[in-house]
Design a protein around this motif. Structure first.
Motif, short mmCIF file in Angstrom:
data_model
loop_
_atom_site.label_atom_id
_atom_site.label_comp_id
_atom_site.label_asym_id
_atom_site.label_seq_id
_atom_site.Cartn_x
_atom_site.Cartn_y
_atom_site.Cartn_z
N PHE A 103 31.96 24.85 24.68
CA PHE A 103 32.08 25.38 25.83
C PHE A 103 31.36 24.84 26.97
O PHE A 103 29.91 24.97 26.73
CB PHE A 103 31.97 26.97 26.08
CG PHE A 103 33.11 27.83 25.32
CD1 PHE A 103 33.83 28.62 26.23
CD2 PHE A 103 33.44 27.66 24.05
CE1 PHE A 103 34.96 29.28 25.80
CE2 PHE A 103 34.44 28.59 23.60
CZ PHE A 103 35.18 29.40 24.16
N ALA A 104 31.91 24.32 28.06
CA ALA A 104 30.87 23.46 28.94
C ALA A 104 31.37 24.09 30.29
O ALA A 104 32.66 24.25 30.46
CB ALA A 104 31.08 22.29 28.67
N GLY A 105 30.26 23.85 31.35
CA GLY A 105 31.01 24.00 32.88
C GLY A 105 29.59 24.15 33.73
O GLY A 105 28.32 24.18 33.35
N LYS B 163 30.56 30.91 32.43
CA LYS B 163 30.69 30.18 31.01
C LYS B 163 30.12 31.52 30.08
O LYS B 163 31.05 31.63 29.06
CB LYS B 163 29.95 29.22 30.83
CG LYS B 163 30.04 28.52 29.37
CD LYS B 163 29.53 27.15 29.43
CE LYS B 163 28.22 26.99 29.79
NZ LYS B 163 27.09 27.70 29.15
N SER B 164 29.02 32.09 30.30
CA SER B 164 28.52 33.12 29.34
C SER B 164 29.50 34.36 29.12
O SER B 164 29.76 34.94 28.54
CB SER B 164 27.06 33.59 29.80
OG SER B 164 26.32 32.47 29.81
N THR C 294 23.98 36.03 30.11
CA THR C 294 24.09 35.93 31.48
C THR C 294 23.12 36.12 32.19
O THR C 294 22.45 37.03 32.15
CB THR C 294 25.32 36.89 32.18
OG1 THR C 294 24.93 38.23 31.87
CG2 THR C 294 26.64 36.63 31.51
N ASP D 23 27.78 26.89 22.97
CA ASP D 23 27.58 26.97 24.52
C ASP D 23 26.69 26.05 24.93
O ASP D 23 25.47 25.90 24.35
CB ASP D 23 26.91 28.20 24.21
CG ASP D 23 26.63 28.78 25.66
OD1 ASP D 23 27.13 28.05 26.76
OD2 ASP D 23 26.05 29.62 26.10
N GLY E 252 24.59 24.78 31.17
CA GLY E 252 25.21 24.63 32.67
C GLY E 252 25.06 23.36 33.21
O GLY E 252 23.62 22.98 32.78
N LEU F 65 35.18 25.18 31.98
CA LEU F 65 35.35 26.43 32.95
C LEU F 65 34.88 26.11 34.25
O LEU F 65 33.72 25.29 34.45
CB LEU F 65 34.21 27.64 32.22
CG LEU F 65 34.56 27.77 30.99
CD1 LEU F 65 33.61 27.33 30.09
CD2 LEU F 65 34.81 29.30 30.97
N ASP G 291 32.56 17.98 36.52
CA ASP G 291 33.70 18.32 35.80
C ASP G 291 34.63 17.14 35.33
O ASP G 291 34.93 17.05 34.17
CB ASP G 291 34.73 19.47 36.24
CG ASP G 291 33.84 20.61 37.05
OD1 ASP G 291 32.93 21.11 36.27
OD2 ASP G 291 34.11 21.05 38.21
N THR H 30 38.29 30.00 36.01
CA THR H 30 37.57 31.29 36.07
C THR H 30 37.55 32.22 37.33
O THR H 30 37.76 31.45 38.29
CB THR H 30 36.07 31.12 35.54
OG1 THR H 30 35.24 30.23 36.67
CG2 THR H 30 35.97 30.34 34.05
#
Length: 205
Positions: free
Chosen positions: A29-31, A37-38, A53, A76, A79, A113, A124, A143
């Motif tokens: 998961f990346a963003g 994301k969390s 978070t 994870d 960010g 995300l 992104d 999101t």
């Protein structure tokens, strides 16, 4: 009970060399630091505090590993793109990100995300291009979808799906909300495919 609710924290690593054995199946998961994301990871795993978070986006600069079973892991990634992170750290992390996406054999899919109100910013796009060049499937989650009314949300989703065609890769786009569950079922369906989850494993007693 959902299969993903059994996720448990295993370790935090500063780079891929500290991630442990490159075997089994990983989905990352990346963003951007403020993309939620969390919150998304917590919603998917039905655990409020699994992924922490932070009130200060961009704080987490470690790769966090969550184990689903002995062969499957959620990753994870830190960010990116937050203004207060020093430039040197940004460059170092971009290099680590590219290395992880291109060299990690157990990585089977990337969830990117993005805030539905500001999708496909430059970083992104870089991330998705790296994934496509490594022949990785991408799930782009828009999101905070609850912040838009239904009509506007559908328009944003349609626009993002059209924009995703330019990557010329396996890129799927869904609206997502950690708050009210929009897109959770679709996200789990994609994760099930990537992880090779059988119908019997989907619902744990």
């Amino acid at each position: 009970m959902s299969y993903y609710s059994q996720a448990s924290f295993v370790m935090s690593a500063p780079d891929i060399r500290h991630l442990g054995a490159d075997e089994g199946i990983e989905v990352a998961f990346a963003g951007r630091s403020n993309a939620g994301k969390s919150s998304a990871l917590n919603r998917i795993t039905r655990q409020k505090g699994l992924a922490r978070t932070s009130k200060t986006p961009g704080r987490t600069q470690l790769i966090n590993v969550f184990e689903l079973d002995e062969n499957r892991r959620l990753i994870d990634l830190p960010g990116y793109g937050f203004a207060q992170v020093p430039l040197e750290m940004k460059k170092k992390w971009q290099k680590s990100l590219a290395e992880y996406l291109q060299a990690r054999k157990s990585l089977k899919g990337l969830v990117v995300l993005m805030d539905i109100r500001h999708p496909f910013k430059e970083l992104d796009q870089d991330l998705i291009r790296w994934a496509v060049s490594s022949e990785l499937p991408v799930l782009a989650l828009l999101t905070k979808a609850d912040k838009l009314k239904s009509g506007k949300r559908k328009a944003q989703l349609l626009m993002a799906r059209e924009a995703s065609l330019a990557f010329c890769g396996d890129v799927t786009v869904h609206a997502f909300s950690s708050l009210n569950g929009i897109g959770v079922a679709e996200t789990e369906s994609t994760l099930n495919d990537w992880f090779g989850i059988t119908p019997a494993q989907k619902e744990k007693p």
